[in-house]
Design a protein around this motif. Structure first.
Motif, mmCIF file in Angstrom:
data_model
loop_
_atom_site.group_PDB
_atom_site.id
_atom_site.type_symbol
_atom_site.label_atom_id
_atom_site.label_comp_id
_atom_site.label_asym_id
_atom_site.label_seq_id
_atom_site.Cartn_x
_atom_site.Cartn_y
_atom_site.Cartn_z
ATOM 1 N N LEU A 59 -0.599 -5.357 4.077
ATOM 2 C CA LEU A 59 -1.069 -4.617 2.910
ATOM 3 C C LEU A 59 -0.970 -3.104 3.122
ATOM 4 C CD1 LEU A 59 -4.101 -6.740 1.727
ATOM 5 C CD2 LEU A 59 -2.027 -6.228 0.445
ATOM 6 N N VAL A 85 2.569 -2.357 2.531
ATOM 7 C CA VAL A 85 2.848 -2.431 1.095
ATOM 8 C C VAL A 85 2.353 -1.172 0.390
ATOM 9 C CG1 VAL A 85 2.225 -3.659 -1.028
ATOM 10 C CG2 VAL A 85 2.960 -4.933 0.985
ATOM 11 N N SER A 86 1.213 -0.639 0.825
ATOM 12 C CA SER A 86 0.712 0.588 0.201
ATOM 13 C C SER A 86 1.678 1.745 0.435
ATOM 14 C CB SER A 86 -0.687 0.928 0.716
ATOM 15 O OG SER A 86 -0.651 1.401 2.043
ATOM 16 N N LEU A 95 4.944 1.350 0.762
ATOM 17 C CA LEU A 95 6.074 1.077 -0.122
ATOM 18 C C LEU A 95 5.740 1.423 -1.574
ATOM 19 C CD1 LEU A 95 7.409 -2.290 1.337
ATOM 20 C CD2 LEU A 95 8.324 0.016 1.658
ATOM 21 N N VAL A 96 4.509 1.196 -1.971
ATOM 22 C CA VAL A 96 4.072 1.589 -3.314
ATOM 23 C C VAL A 96 4.148 3.109 -3.454
ATOM 24 C CG1 VAL A 96 2.053 1.712 -4.854
ATOM 25 C CG2 VAL A 96 2.651 -0.436 -3.740
ATOM 26 N N SER A 148 8.959 4.719 2.723
ATOM 27 C CA SER A 148 9.564 3.384 2.756
ATOM 28 C C SER A 148 9.907 2.959 4.182
ATOM 29 C CB SER A 148 10.796 3.326 1.860
ATOM 30 O OG SER A 148 11.767 4.249 2.292
ATOM 31 N N GLY A 151 6.650 2.067 5.896
ATOM 32 C CA GLY A 151 6.133 0.819 5.321
ATOM 33 C C GLY A 151 6.879 -0.395 5.838
ATOM 34 N N ILE A 166 5.267 -3.399 8.237
ATOM 35 C CA ILE A 166 5.355 -4.801 7.831
ATOM 36 C C ILE A 166 6.118 -5.620 8.871
ATOM 37 C CG2 ILE A 166 6.356 -6.371 6.116
ATOM 38 C CD1 ILE A 166 5.695 -4.227 4.005
#
Length: 106
Positions: free
Chosen positions: A50, A53-54, A56-57, A86, A89, A93
């Motif tokens: 997560l 992902v934050s 990447l957001v 990115s 992120g 991950i």
């Protein structure tokens, strides 16, 4: 000024206001906070994903919104921010998904 022009102007002013300017950062912060909650619940792998992902957001938002609308997620230029967010992120991950075993494995 036509009605559609006035509505567009109001929409732009909303982004320039204090709360509207920080919406992208609030979204990224919300996903990151959810990740930290999962980590504190001993689901570290889900929490780390997560957090990735934050990032990447943040990269996607940095590409989609203007410099003025980016608010607190703007650090450098648009391209550099998107690249760094990115990349970090994806790395977070990838590390979270590839670590096996250890005292926190679940």
């Amino acid at each position: 000024m036509q009605r559609s022009d006035a509505e567009a102007l109001m929409g732009e002013q909303r982004w320039r206001s204090g709360p509207g300017k920080h919406l992208p950062f609030a979204l990224v912060l919300g996903v990151g906070a959810l990740g930290l909650v999962r980590i504190f619940q001993y689901h570290w792998r889900q929490g780390a994903v997560l957090l990735g992902v934050s990032l990447l957001v943040a990269a996607v938002l940095r590409i989609l919104v203007t410099d003025e609308q980016a608010g607190l997620i703007k650090i450098r230029g648009r391209g550099m921010d998107a690249f760094l967010y990115s990349t970090l992120g994806i790395v977070v991950i990838a590390v979270a998904l590839t670590i096996t075993g250890g005292p926190l494995s679940r």
